[in-house]
Write an enzyme that holds these catalytic residues in place. Structure first.
Site, PDB file in Angstrom:
ATOM      1  N   HIS A 113     -36.558  -7.794  27.521  1.00  0.00           N
ATOM      2  CA  HIS A 113     -36.428  -9.228  27.252  1.00  0.00           C
ATOM      3  C   HIS A 113     -37.472 -10.046  27.999  1.00  0.00           C
ATOM      4  CE1 HIS A 113     -34.420 -10.175  31.121  1.00  0.00           C
ATOM      5  NE2 HIS A 113     -33.787  -9.027  30.981  1.00  0.00           N
ATOM      6  N   CYS A 161     -32.312  -3.983  33.347  1.00  0.00           N
ATOM      7  CA  CYS A 161     -33.066  -4.355  32.151  1.00  0.00           C
ATOM      8  C   CYS A 161     -34.552  -4.474  32.482  1.00  0.00           C
ATOM      9  CB  CYS A 161     -32.556  -5.674  31.583  1.00  0.00           C
ATOM     10  SG  CYS A 161     -30.965  -5.539  30.732  1.00  0.00           S
TER      11      CYS A 161
END
Length: 488
Positions: free
Chosen positions: A362, A381
């Site tokens: 992301h 992440c």
């Protein structure tokens, strides 16, 4: 026959029952517990057929094995860990019929049989599948402190790969009997470019770099079920280099990444990117709520400032911030969500793929972190430096209209504000709705999907730059090396 009986000697007489007894004694004294060592013991428990020694003695297949065992020095191993000198000496003794009271013919044949098979299976299996199993190695490193009752470990490796099985071991034994071990030994070597490149350089590498090379040679042995070379288009992430490379044939888009801290490591995995979401909401993990959010439970301005809101998990009902309690946040019945758009921790775009860790690629609201040398900063992440370029890369057909909509969706907050207002007035519509003359994209399906590889190499070839070495960020090299030292 009477003439031969007169010149026969007990010194050269093989007693099958005595030979079997001596092999049985070797089995009982063998303390190696690996699967391949167990397979060798099982063979000699279940079979009376010798694999290497025949009525004619021992033939050239023993010499072939010796050559391969001696050559393990070129992959960083010690031939003596594969019983090289012992096997060589026993072969010489058998061929010269040079026995004595201690090393009689039955003792030598039993020892030669058993240790040649152990060395052969150890070499073939290690070269074909790896000398360590990363699924076991990585997934027993970090304890899960959230479970105070049982000892559990955090899963860090989820890459499908091939492992030896009973069929493989049976085939390995048959190759000895069929005298085709030369081909089998040769085919056991890893069939990939990285292995060849690293092994070629190993003899000229010294000191600490040699450990890096040996560990990455081991990684090159692992027979992965999927790998970048199968595809024209894919995304390749190497954690130690702290980089992502989007590859489509000759096109390469490199970028920096931010990834998991040592305490919350980014897992190694293979998947396929199947969807892009724009201006995603962030459902805050319970671990972060306990650590950071709950202490602000009485500070409504904190929630407003960070665009946080609280919902009941079961009904989706939005809870008035003045009614939120510490007990609610610590329970599993409520969620804390950060509104999408500007300032969201996930940034403007998220790239989704199936995985068992709830991790994604992301954007980020803190791009300054990309200037750091050490970019361990996330809870697992991966944040990407060039989210727009990566989003365009994912498109199968790069139409100008779609690219324009991606750019608009990543820079305009009108749709996000509209959704927030509808949420607060309980008039929520589907997030796939388009506003602003159809320019806004809530999500984009990636078809065909794009393969994703999250890997860990501390030595790796770089396009037009030769070989590069990287820091062992998570300490995985040392863990592998500790297991490989028994062969050095």
């Amino acid at each position: 026959m009477e003439y031969f009986s007169e010149i026969s000697s007990e010194r050269y007489s093989v007693d099958n029952s005595l030979l079997k007894e001596k092999i049985h004694h070797l089995i009982l004294s063998d303390r190696d517990k690996s699967e391949l060592d167990v397979s060798v013991r099982k063979y000699y428990k279940d079979n009376d057929i010798l694999l290497w020694v025949t009525r004619s003695g021992i033939n050239s297949k023993a010499d072939t094995l010796l050559k391969y065992l001696n050559d393990v020095r070129h992959i960083g191993f010690n031939p003596e860990k594969f019983y090289y000198s012992q096997i060589r000496n026993d072969i010489k003794t058998l061929r010269n019929l040079d026995f004595n009271d201690t090393d009689n013919i039955n003792s030598v044949i039993a020892r030669l049989e058993y240790y040649m098979t152990k060395a052969y299976v150890r070499y073939c299996t290690g070269q074909r599948y790896g000398f360590v199993n990363p699924a076991i190695l990585y997934n027993t490193l970090d304890k899960d402190d959230s479970d105070t009752t049982n000892t559990r470990f955090i899963r860090l490796y989820d890459i499908p790969m091939q492992h030896p099985d009973r069929t493989y071991y049976n085939e390995a034994f048959r190759k000895i009997l069929n005298d085709s071990i030369g081909v089998f030994l040769g085919e056991s070597s890893p069939q990939n470019r990285l292995y060849d490149v690293l092994v070629t350089r190993l003899d000229n590498i010294k000191d600490k770099s040699k450990i890096k090379y040996i560990c990455n040679i081991e990684r090159a042995r692992w027979r992965l079920s999927d790998y970048p070379g199968k595809y024209k288009k894919y995304v390749f992430i190497n954690i130690p280099s702290q980089t992502l490379e989007a590859v489509d044939g000759d096109e390469r888009i490199p970028m920096k990444i931010i990834f998991g801290k040592t305490s919350t490591k980014t897992p190694l995995l293979i998947s396929k990117i199947n969807r892009i979401d724009f201006n995603p909401k962030w459902i805050i993990p319970q671990s972060i709520i306990r650590k950071d959010v709950v202490k602000h439970v009485d500070d409504i301005d904190y929630f407003i400032r960070n665009n946080f809101y609280v919902t009941e998990k079961k009904t989706g009902e939005v809870i008035d911030l003045s009614d939120v309690t510490k007990e609610m946040l610590l329970s599993n019945d409520y969620r804390v969500i950060q509104e999408g758009g500007s300032g969201n921790s996930l940034g403007r775009v998220i790239f989704r793929f199936n995985n068992n860790f709830s991790v994604f690629l992301h954007d980020t609201s803190s791009p300054n972190v990309f200037t750091r040398t050490d970019r361990r900063a996330s809870h697992g992440c991966i944040r990407v430096e060039k989210p727009f370029e990566l989003a365009v890369f994912m498109l199968h057909e790069k139409e100008d209209n779609t690219i324009e909509r991606i750019k608009y969706s990543m820079t305009n907050d009108n749709h996000v504000k509209e959704q927030s207002e509808k949420r607060n007035t309980h008039k929520v519509k589907s997030e796939s709705a388009l506003t602003d003359a159809g320019l806004y994209l809530s999500s984009l399906k990636i078809n065909p999907t794009v393969p994703l590889f999250i890997t860990y190499y501390t030595v790796y070839p770089v396009e037009n730059s030769g070989i590069r070495e990287y820091s062992d960020i998570y300490g995985y090299d040392q863990v592998i090396y500790d297991h490989l030292k028994r062969f050095m």
